[in-house]
Each structure stands twice: as C-alpha cells, then as structure tokens.
Motif scaffolding. Structure first.
Motif, PDB file in Angstrom:
ATOM      1  N   GLU A   1       0.828  -1.200   0.000  1.00  0.00           N
ATOM      2  CA  GLU A   1       0.000   0.000   0.000  1.00  0.00           C
ATOM      3  C   GLU A   1       0.868   1.256   0.000  1.00  0.00           C
ATOM      4  OE1 GLU A   1      -2.296   0.962   3.658  1.00  0.00           O
ATOM      5  OE2 GLU A   1      -4.007   0.520   2.350  1.00  0.00           O
TER       6      GLU A   1
ATOM      7  N   SER B   1       0.861   5.886  -0.646  1.00  0.00           N
ATOM      8  CA  SER B   1       0.177   7.167  -0.853  1.00  0.00           C
ATOM      9  C   SER B   1       0.624   7.772  -2.178  1.00  0.00           C
ATOM     10  CB  SER B   1       0.532   8.131   0.279  1.00  0.00           C
ATOM     11  OG  SER B   1       1.903   8.480   0.197  1.00  0.00           O
TER      12      SER B   1
ATOM     13  N   ARG C   1      -8.020   3.220  -0.344  1.00  0.00           N
ATOM     14  CA  ARG C   1      -8.564   3.139   1.010  1.00  0.00           C
ATOM     15  C   ARG C   1      -8.344   4.496   1.658  1.00  0.00           C
ATOM     16  NH1 ARG C   1      -6.356   2.659   5.938  1.00  0.00           N
ATOM     17  NH2 ARG C   1      -4.249   2.297   5.133  1.00  0.00           N
ATOM     18  N   ARG C   2      -9.443   5.122   2.070  1.00  0.00           N
ATOM     19  CA  ARG C   2      -9.357   6.455   2.677  1.00  0.00           C
ATOM     20  C   ARG C   2      -9.115   6.324   4.178  1.00  0.00           C
ATOM     21  NH1 ARG C   2     -10.114  11.383   1.162  1.00  0.00           N
ATOM     22  NH2 ARG C   2     -10.984  10.821  -0.843  1.00  0.00           N
ATOM     23  N   GLU C   3      -8.157   7.138   4.643  1.00  0.00           N
ATOM     24  CA  GLU C   3      -7.874   7.227   6.071  1.00  0.00           C
ATOM     25  C   GLU C   3      -7.734   8.707   6.399  1.00  0.00           C
ATOM     26  OE1 GLU C   3      -4.160   5.956   8.685  1.00  0.00           O
ATOM     27  OE2 GLU C   3      -5.262   4.204   7.914  1.00  0.00           O
ATOM     28  N   GLY C   4      -8.780   9.290   6.936  1.00  0.00           N
ATOM     29  CA  GLY C   4      -8.792  10.736   7.176  1.00  0.00           C
ATOM     30  C   GLY C   4      -8.776  11.466   5.850  1.00  0.00           C
ATOM     31  N   THR C   5      -7.785  12.325   5.673  1.00  0.00           N
ATOM     32  CA  THR C   5      -7.689  13.079   4.418  1.00  0.00           C
ATOM     33  C   THR C   5      -6.791  12.387   3.394  1.00  0.00           C
ATOM     34  OG1 THR C   5      -5.861  14.386   5.295  1.00  0.00           O
ATOM     35  CG2 THR C   5      -8.087  15.290   5.568  1.00  0.00           C
TER      36      THR C   5
ATOM     37  N   VAL D   1      -5.526   9.046   1.033  1.00  0.00           N
ATOM     38  CA  VAL D   1      -5.969   7.827   0.359  1.00  0.00           C
ATOM     39  C   VAL D   1      -4.734   6.969   0.124  1.00  0.00           C
ATOM     40  CG1 VAL D   1      -7.088   6.837  -1.678  1.00  0.00           C
ATOM     41  CG2 VAL D   1      -7.878   9.024  -0.769  1.00  0.00           C
ATOM     42  N   TYR D   2      -4.838   5.719   0.489  1.00  0.00           N
ATOM     43  CA  TYR D   2      -3.756   4.765   0.286  1.00  0.00           C
ATOM     44  C   TYR D   2      -4.191   3.777  -0.779  1.00  0.00           C
ATOM     45  CZ  TYR D   2      -1.885   6.822   4.480  1.00  0.00           C
ATOM     46  OH  TYR D   2      -1.398   7.715   5.396  1.00  0.00           O
TER      47      TYR D   2
END
Length: 119
Positions: free
Chosen positions: A42, A44, A75-79, A81-82
């Motif tokens: 994964e 960014s 996959r979004r994590e907060g602001t 996307v990974y």
C-alpha cells in the motif's frame, strides 16, 4: 475452417474490448512504475510520485484512471488515500510484460516512437 477444430474458442467482443482497455492503460511507463510499486504494498500519492519520478498531480490522474479500470483500489484514512494493486491478475500482467521485455530480441524489436511532449 478454425471453427471445425475441437476446443477452438474466441473471446467475446466485451472481453476483447475490456482487455484492450486494460492494455491501453498499461502502455504508459509511469503507470507501470506506479502499479509495480503498489504490488510491493500500500502507498500514498506522495510516495508513489517519488518512486515513479513524477509529479503528484500526474500520479493522481494516473491512479484515477487505473482505479476506474479496476486495476487499483483506494482506502481512505482521514484526508489521505492509500492505494494498492487490485488483485493478483495485475501482478501477473506486469510480470509477464516485464519478462517479455527482458526477452525481446533487441535487433528485431520495433523501436518506440520518440515524443517531445511531457505530461
């Protein structure tokens, strides 16, 4: 002629068009670098931009196209996307393409056209 052969099979028109679209998307060197990096795990946009030696905005545009084609997942994590490669099929496509590139007879292979534009 061919239809009389046992086990002769042709892909459907939809399969042909979807495969052609996937190959078209894989015809860009930056996209190949991005996908190869994602096959390692994964990542960014910023990290992929560094690995692919490309601007983050260009990487984002490539990722959007690859995501729409089902070649990557986000996959979004907060602001943030990974991204990851969608599945093992992506790995096999790239491995086979890179393997083929390593085994092309360089004297017989067509030379890629040189372009002067940049993304």
């Amino acid at each position: 002629m061919h239809t009389s052969l046992p086990d002769f099979d042709m892909p459907t028109e939809e399969q042909v068009h979807l495969a052609a679209e996937s190959f078209r998307l894989l015809s860009d060197p930056t996209r190949i670098k991005i996908l190869w990096a994602l096959l390692q795990g994964e990542s960014s946009v910023a990290c992929l931009a560094e690995l692919a030696d490309a601007a983050p905005t260009a990487v984002s545009q490539h990722l959007a196209k690859l995501r729409l084609a089902g070649l990557v997942k986000g996959r979004r994590e907060g602001t943030f996307v990974y991204y990851t490669a969608a599945d093992e099929h992506v790995r096999r496509l790239l491995v086979q393409g890179l393997y083929h590139a390593d085994h092309i007879d360089r004297d017989e292979a067509p030379r890629p056209a040189r372009t002067s534009h940049h993304e």
